[in-house]
Each structure stands twice: as C-alpha cells, then as structure tokens.
Scaffold this motif. Structure first.
Motif, mmCIF file in Angstrom:
data_model
loop_
_atom_site.group_PDB
_atom_site.id
_atom_site.type_symbol
_atom_site.label_atom_id
_atom_site.label_comp_id
_atom_site.label_asym_id
_atom_site.label_seq_id
_atom_site.Cartn_x
_atom_site.Cartn_y
_atom_site.Cartn_z
ATOM 1 N N ASP A 109 0.989 -1.233 0.011
ATOM 2 C CA ASP A 109 -0.150 0.107 -0.006
ATOM 3 C C ASP A 109 0.839 1.199 -0.147
ATOM 4 N N LEU A 110 2.252 1.150 0.434
ATOM 5 C CA LEU A 110 3.033 2.204 0.394
ATOM 6 C C LEU A 110 3.855 2.331 -0.901
ATOM 7 N N ILE A 111 4.262 1.028 -1.304
ATOM 8 C CA ILE A 111 5.425 0.783 -2.033
ATOM 9 C C ILE A 111 5.082 1.141 -3.602
ATOM 10 N N ARG A 112 3.768 0.358 -3.776
ATOM 11 C CA ARG A 112 3.300 0.653 -5.193
ATOM 12 C C ARG A 112 2.919 2.333 -5.501
ATOM 13 N N PRO A 113 2.157 2.943 -4.733
ATOM 14 C CA PRO A 113 2.098 4.271 -5.040
ATOM 15 C C PRO A 113 3.364 5.247 -5.146
ATOM 16 N N PHE A 114 4.598 4.935 -4.540
ATOM 17 C CA PHE A 114 5.707 5.602 -4.721
ATOM 18 C C PHE A 114 6.133 5.287 -6.176
ATOM 19 N N PHE A 115 6.322 3.902 -6.712
ATOM 20 C CA PHE A 115 6.822 3.349 -8.099
ATOM 21 C C PHE A 115 5.551 4.127 -9.161
ATOM 22 N N ALA A 116 4.425 4.323 -8.631
ATOM 23 C CA ALA A 116 3.525 4.936 -9.701
ATOM 24 C C ALA A 116 3.856 6.435 -9.681
ATOM 25 N N SER A 117 4.191 7.108 -8.945
ATOM 26 C CA SER A 117 4.499 8.542 -9.123
ATOM 27 C C SER A 117 6.035 8.754 -9.694
ATOM 28 N N MET A 118 6.843 7.581 -9.601
ATOM 29 C CA MET A 118 8.114 7.775 -10.413
ATOM 30 C C MET A 118 7.752 7.642 -11.865
ATOM 31 N N ARG A 119 6.928 6.790 -12.189
ATOM 32 C CA ARG A 119 6.356 6.409 -13.588
ATOM 33 C C ARG A 119 5.754 7.609 -14.092
ATOM 34 N N THR A 120 4.988 8.337 -13.513
ATOM 35 C CA THR A 120 4.716 9.683 -13.961
ATOM 36 C C THR A 120 5.712 10.514 -14.366
ATOM 37 N N ASP A 121 6.696 10.550 -14.062
ATOM 38 C CA ASP A 121 7.701 11.374 -14.428
ATOM 39 C C ASP A 121 8.143 11.230 -15.833
ATOM 40 N N LEU A 122 7.860 9.936 -16.529
ATOM 41 C CA LEU A 122 8.270 9.509 -17.828
ATOM 42 C C LEU A 122 7.043 9.906 -18.718
ATOM 43 N N THR A 123 6.034 10.229 -18.055
ATOM 44 C CA THR A 123 4.913 10.496 -19.113
ATOM 45 C C THR A 123 4.279 11.896 -19.006
ATOM 46 N N ARG A 124 4.312 12.683 -18.030
ATOM 47 C CA ARG A 124 3.752 13.735 -17.892
ATOM 48 C C ARG A 124 4.551 14.658 -17.103
ATOM 49 N N THR A 125 4.363 15.885 -17.752
ATOM 50 C CA THR A 125 5.251 17.220 -17.776
ATOM 51 C C THR A 125 4.499 18.389 -17.348
ATOM 52 N N GLN A 126 3.204 18.358 -17.291
ATOM 53 C CA GLN A 126 2.564 19.340 -16.782
ATOM 54 C C GLN A 126 1.564 19.157 -15.483
ATOM 55 N N HIS A 127 1.224 19.567 -14.783
ATOM 56 C CA HIS A 127 0.473 19.267 -13.483
ATOM 57 C C HIS A 127 -0.583 20.077 -13.157
ATOM 58 N N ASP A 128 -1.929 19.710 -12.860
ATOM 59 C CA ASP A 128 -2.715 20.488 -12.242
ATOM 60 C C ASP A 128 -3.083 20.077 -10.921
ATOM 61 N N ASP A 129 -4.014 20.366 -10.139
ATOM 62 C CA ASP A 129 -3.964 20.136 -8.599
ATOM 63 C C ASP A 129 -4.131 18.907 -8.277
ATOM 64 N N ALA A 130 -5.042 18.110 -8.980
ATOM 65 C CA ALA A 130 -5.325 16.683 -8.870
ATOM 66 C C ALA A 130 -4.132 15.911 -9.314
ATOM 67 N N SER A 131 -3.323 16.266 -10.481
ATOM 68 C CA SER A 131 -2.191 15.415 -10.535
ATOM 69 C C SER A 131 -1.121 15.675 -9.876
ATOM 70 N N HIS A 132 -0.890 16.953 -9.231
ATOM 71 C CA HIS A 132 0.250 17.292 -8.469
ATOM 72 C C HIS A 132 -0.036 16.783 -7.063
ATOM 73 N N ASP A 133 -1.390 16.590 -6.470
ATOM 74 C CA ASP A 133 -1.370 15.767 -5.159
ATOM 75 C C ASP A 133 -1.304 14.572 -5.454
ATOM 76 N N ALA A 134 -1.525 13.791 -6.448
ATOM 77 C CA ALA A 134 -1.346 12.522 -6.483
ATOM 78 C C ALA A 134 0.131 11.989 -6.567
ATOM 79 N N TYR A 135 0.867 12.964 -7.518
ATOM 80 C CA TYR A 135 2.151 12.791 -7.406
ATOM 81 C C TYR A 135 2.977 13.005 -6.044
ATOM 82 N N VAL A 136 2.546 14.073 -5.240
ATOM 83 C CA VAL A 136 2.999 14.241 -4.015
ATOM 84 C C VAL A 136 3.107 13.036 -2.847
ATOM 85 N N TYR A 137 1.715 12.513 -3.237
ATOM 86 C CA TYR A 137 1.303 11.690 -2.217
ATOM 87 C C TYR A 137 2.194 10.478 -2.459
ATOM 88 N N GLY A 138 2.537 9.843 -3.768
ATOM 89 C CA GLY A 138 3.344 8.746 -3.916
ATOM 90 C C GLY A 138 4.705 9.001 -4.007
#
Length: 284
Positions: A109-138
């Motif tokens: 429950d903690l490991i998977r969100p971390f790697f999910a956020s790391m993967r985001t760096d490979l596909t997303r360059t611009q963040h809105d409130d929702a994506s920022h919050d999800a990224y920061v959580y992971g």
C-alpha cells in the motif's frame, strides 16, 4: 557472523553510502536518529534515491529512452515487492529496504504508490491540482509514512498501526519537503526536464500561495513531532527546521540560484533540536 548477517550488514552499509553521497542535509538529520531506527531509515531513502535516478538522473544521462527507463523502473518495483515477500535480493539496496519493510510493516500500500509516481515522471510534464497531489502523495507522503512505520515499529516483533495524528503529520511533512524541492529545482525541472510540477508556468498556481501551503504543512507537521518516539524527535525536528529555513529563504529568492542553507545555519538548527527545543512554526 553468519553469512546472512554479513550480507544484511553489507546491504545496509551500501544504503548508508548512497544517502551520504547524495544529501548532506539528510545525512545530518539521519545521524540524529537513534540506532534503533537509523539504519532502516537510510535503507528507505537509498531505494528512493535509486528509483529517482532511473527517471531523472543517471539513466537519463546515459541516453536511455523513456520506454527503457520505464522497463527498468518496473523491474525495480517487481524486485522490491518480491524481496519484501521472500526476504532476499541480489540487489543490495533492495535487500536493505526489504529488511526494513519486513520488520516494520511497510507494505504494498506504500510501495506501489511510490513507483506509480516515479512512472509519472516518464509520461507527464504539466500538472494540475489533482495530478500534483497524486504525485506528491506517491513520491513524498508515502516516504514519510514508510519512515513513520519504522519509527513506530523498529525492534517490535509485530508491527503496529501508527496513530492517525502521526500519520497526518508524516504526510504533511513529506508534502512540504516535496513542494520546497519543487521550488528549489524549478529552473532545472523546467529547462532540462520540461516539467512543471506546481502549475506556475501557465499561471495555474501562484508562487506565494505555494509557499503559504508549505508553511501550513510544516506547521501541521510540527504539532505531531512531540508525539513521535523520543529517539526520532531530534532528527525529525532538524529536518523540519532545515526545510522551514529553505521555505523562508525561498520567499526572498530571485530564482537566479538554487536556494540552500549555509552550513553554520544547519549547525544552529541541529543544535537547537539536540537541546530539545520544539520545531519553530510560522504561526503561533
């Protein structure tokens, strides 16, 4: 010393080497942790550092394309989850992390969100409130929660669930750390990586509003530090103080150089924590 014990120690020493090389501020705070928790916390941050290098640093610098970086990150996640399940990895950093995770109850429950956020760096360059919050959580809040699992459970035979007040404090502190780093690294993120984590490029967010949110997160985290185990408080207070000082300096920053805390100021912050002084808050 048994082969297993020697291998464990070598893995944990490797993790400590990674952290010492990459972050003087974190190394300073980590030295203030009690021995019960220090090794495991270093092991968590070493894995975080390696994963970050896959998407931001060494892997990218060698010219690896994004699909290859994604493959390497997926393999690292799979090896991490497998090591936590079986208690062994041929990757020393992963092995050290698995030792911490198995003893302290750091789960999927903690490991998977971390790697999910790391993967985001490979596909997303611009963040809105929702994506920022999800990224920061992971990328940050769950790292704080991993450390909290260690603070509460290192040395226990059966892991306990941390108090909700401590959970909230860990998340808020992790979020503050990440947003401070976003502001500090903004020029590099935008110019080299083409990323805007905070929505500042398109005017979606205001820089002062981000700093106000950081202060609010730091204040919320400060209220929880007194409830941490005694052997963790000085280190967390020091880390809190270092980032509060960075946030203060960012308010006066002209963004031409990366903001840092001078060594004498770091020493003063650490000395204050060693003396048992509570973390400073931006509001009474």
């Amino acid at each position: 010393m048994s082969g297993g014990s020697l291998y464990d120690r070598c893995a944990q020493d490797a993790a400590a080497t990674v952290i010492t090389a990459y972050s003087t501020s974190f190394a300073l705070a980590c030295r203030l942790l009690g021995p019960r928790v220090r090794t495991h916390v270093r092991s968590v941050y070493a894995l975080v550092r390696v994963a970050d290098e896959v998407v931001d640093g060494a892997a990218e610098a060698t010219g690896l394309p994004a699909p290859t970086q994604r493959l390497l990150l997926d393999e690292l996640e799979a090896e991490t989850l497998a090591a936590v399940a079986r208690g062994f990895s041929t990757n020393l950093i992963v092995h050290a992390f698995a030792l911490a995770a198995r003893e302290c109850g750091i789960g999927h429950d903690l490991i998977r969100p971390f790697f999910a956020s790391m993967r985001t760096d490979l596909t997303r360059t611009q963040h809105d409130d929702a994506s920022h919050d999800a990224y920061v959580y992971g990328s940050a809040e769950v790292v704080g929660l991993m450390c909290l699992q260690i603070f509460v459970n290192a040395g226990r035979s059966t892991p306990l669930s941390p108090d909700p007040t401590l959970v909230e404090g860990a998340r808020r502190l992790g979020a503050a750390f990440q947003d401070v780093n976003f502001l500090r690294d903004r020029a590099d993120d935008e110019n080299r990586l083409g990323r805007d984590y905070l929505g500042l490029q398109d005017g979606h967010r205001d820089r002062i509003a981000v700093l106000d949110r950081i202060d609010a997160d730091l204040d919320a985290a400060a209220r929880a530090i007194a409830d941490l185990p005694v052997d963790c408080r000085r280190a967390v207070t020091t880390a809190h103080g270092l980032f509060a000082e960075l946030a203060r300096r960012l308010r006066d920053d002209d963004e031409t150089v990366r903001v840092s805390v001078p060594t004498p100021v770091k020493a003063t912050i650490a000395a204050r924590a060693l003396a048992g002084r509570p973390p400073k808050r931006s509001t009474p």
